[in-house]
Write an enzyme that holds these catalytic residues in place. Structure first.
Site, short mmCIF file in Angstrom:
data_model
loop_
_atom_site.label_atom_id
_atom_site.label_comp_id
_atom_site.label_asym_id
_atom_site.label_seq_id
_atom_site.Cartn_x
_atom_site.Cartn_y
_atom_site.Cartn_z
N LYS A 1 -70.96 -8.47 19.87
CA LYS A 1 -70.76 -9.87 19.64
C LYS A 1 -71.83 -10.94 19.82
O LYS A 1 -72.31 -10.78 21.04
CB LYS A 1 -69.36 -10.13 20.20
CG LYS A 1 -68.76 -11.39 19.58
CD LYS A 1 -67.23 -11.59 19.89
CE LYS A 1 -66.65 -12.79 19.25
NZ LYS A 1 -65.41 -13.00 19.24
N ASP B 1 -60.55 -6.24 10.31
CA ASP B 1 -60.37 -7.29 11.38
C ASP B 1 -60.48 -8.82 11.13
O ASP B 1 -61.59 -9.45 11.09
CB ASP B 1 -61.55 -6.93 12.68
CG ASP B 1 -61.40 -7.85 13.82
OD1 ASP B 1 -59.95 -8.15 13.88
OD2 ASP B 1 -62.24 -7.74 14.78
C1 LIG Z 1 -58.41 -7.67 18.54
C2 LIG Z 1 -59.94 -7.03 18.28
O1 LIG Z 1 -60.40 -6.29 19.28
C3 LIG Z 1 -61.15 -8.00 18.16
O2 LIG Z 1 -60.82 -8.90 16.95
C4 LIG Z 1 -62.22 -7.53 18.30
O3 LIG Z 1 -62.73 -6.50 17.50
C5 LIG Z 1 -63.37 -8.70 17.96
O4 LIG Z 1 -63.83 -8.30 16.79
C6 LIG Z 1 -63.50 -9.60 18.86
O5 LIG Z 1 -64.23 -10.63 18.04
MN LIG Z 2 -64.11 -7.01 15.26
#
Ligand SMILES: C[C@H](O)[C@H](O)[C@@H](O)C(=O)CO
Ligand SMILES: [Mn+2]
Length: 418
Positions: free
Chosen positions: A228, A326
């Protein structure tokens, strides 16, 4: 099936056949593709393990649309409704906080038995399951660090949780006869510029090595790691950055998870698939829609979704790619959100499969970029809708927007009573 759907399908088929596309074969292939529906859209990422815990980890759900699931049974019922409106056979992606148990159990003590009801349900429904350790919304993640925490005791708690998660995933794979993809995302990072960027990354690397120290048969479990760029409260530094997990995944043989919302606003994941799969066996996608930031909006048929689908089809990358969703939008009907996002993802794949890939590649190699542009643009208005309608009908799912009436009825009869 409605005769008009069949007639339109047959007419459309002829147009595609003129470019060497066998539509019947395309639909057979499409039916093989599994999308992993993320359970957390159904309840605004609350889970069941700890009641009334605030969502943490730098992610946020906005909106308070009524009727969200608050028990495992409600969530399963909602998923069943959504899945009945989506063509194909798919998977459901669980987070550890969705354990279905009356026991008071912490994350590091979770065992496969706490998910027995999910497995039984998945078997009944003919679904696969995927899994995620939950490294957020917990007192031991309160300062924004988990697996890379400087405090060994806290770090060990999260290592134990992640190890437990892999065992749960393995049990899913064994029970359901298809691999469970376990995705590791940790929110660890700093709001402001750190002095030491290196040490947390060394701790994360070592913690992950410990988590993965036990070999698990890939026919049951596939590990993935998700990077991220930033989160809310970790704007300046995220330990698990893209470069970190590129290095980690490639050196450790782990699938790299690309979330469409985890990069700079103008950076797209579609352009990364062919590079990563040049060196990695497998890939996990979190198909999402960032609006200005990692906002996790419901997936729409936008240019990037189509481009992701095209990359997967044109490069024959589908067999090596696990497609997960997601997004979590709390401002609209929770079941409709799944249906819209998943149908769009499948429809985008269909559109990509209905392009004359071999012909386009040949034209490109010949350097005829005029024809390349002309054909790609013309194919945007080829009658893929007629093929999609036929596919939905042949899979016994509603055609076009007819699914919406079913969601509205469900809202009236079930969701509004919650
Ligand atoms: C809830 C998930 O684990 C989460 O969205 C994760 O995959 C993510 O993208 C966090 O920004
Ligand atoms: Mn994610």
């Amino acid at each position: 099936m409605d005769q008009s759907i069949i007639n339109s399908y047959n007419e459309a088929k002829k147009l595609y056949a003129a470019h060497g596309i066998n539509v019947d074969e395309v639909l057979e292939k499409l039916a093989e593709i599994k999308i992993s529906l993320h359970c957390w859209q159904g309840d605004d990422v609350q889970g069941f393990l700890f009641k009334d815990k605030e969502l943490s980890g730098g992610i946020a759900v906005t909106g308070s649309y009524p009727g969200r699931a608050s028990t495992p049974d409600e969530l399963r019922k909602d998923l069943e409704k959504a899945l009945s409106l989506i063509p194909g056979k798919h998977k459901v992606n669980l987070h550890a906080i969705y354990a279905d148990t009356d026991e008071k159990v912490d994350l590091d003590e979770l065992e496969p038995r706490h998910f027995a009801n999910w497995v039984e349900w998945a078997k009944e429904q003919g679904l696969g399951l995927d899994f995620n350790p939950t490294c957020f919304s917990h007192p031991k993640a309160a300062d924004g660090f988990t697996l890379s925490h400087a405090d060994e005791e806290i770090r060990n708690f999260w290592i134990k949780h992640c190890k437990a998660s892999r065992k749960i995933a393995e049990s899913f794979g064994r029970e359901l006869g298809q691999p469970c993809v376990t995705n590791f995302w940790v929110p660890d990072g700093y709001k402001d510029t750190p002095v030491d960027r290196l040490a947390p990354r060394a701790r994360l690397r070592d913690a992950l090595d410990e988590v993965f120290s036990e070999e698990i048969d890939p026919q049951y479990n596939i590990d993935a790691v998700e990077s991220k760029l930033f989160g809310i409260g970790s704007e300046s530094y995220v330990v698990g950055s893209h470069e970190f997990y590129m290095g980690y995944g490639l050196t450790r043989g782990k699938a790299i998870c690309l979330d469409a919302g985890h990069f700079h606003p103008t950076e797209v994941i579609s352009n990364k698939l062919s590079s990563i799969l040049m060196f990695s066996e497998q890939l996990l996608l979190h198909v999402s829609r960032p609006v200005r930031w990692d906002s996790d909006h419901v997936v729409t048929m936008d240019d990037e979704l189509l481009e992701i689908a095209r990359e997967l089809v044109r490069g024959d990358l589908l067999p090596r790619t696990n497609i997960g969703l997601d997004f979590f939008d709390g401002s609209i009907n929770h079941v409709a959100a799944w249906v819209i996002g998943t149908r769009n993802t499948i429809k985008a794949l269909l559109r990509a499969m209905l392009e004359p890939v071999a012909e386009l590649k040949k034209i490109e190699l010949e350097g005829d970029y005029t024809s390349r542009l002309a054909l790609v643009e013309e194919f945007k208005s080829y009658p893929f809708g007629a093929i999609w309608d036929y596919y939905c009908a042949s899979q016994n799912t509603p055609v076009r927007e007819n699914w919406l009436a079913e969601v509205k009825t469900y809202e009236k009869e079930v969701l509004s009573a919650r």
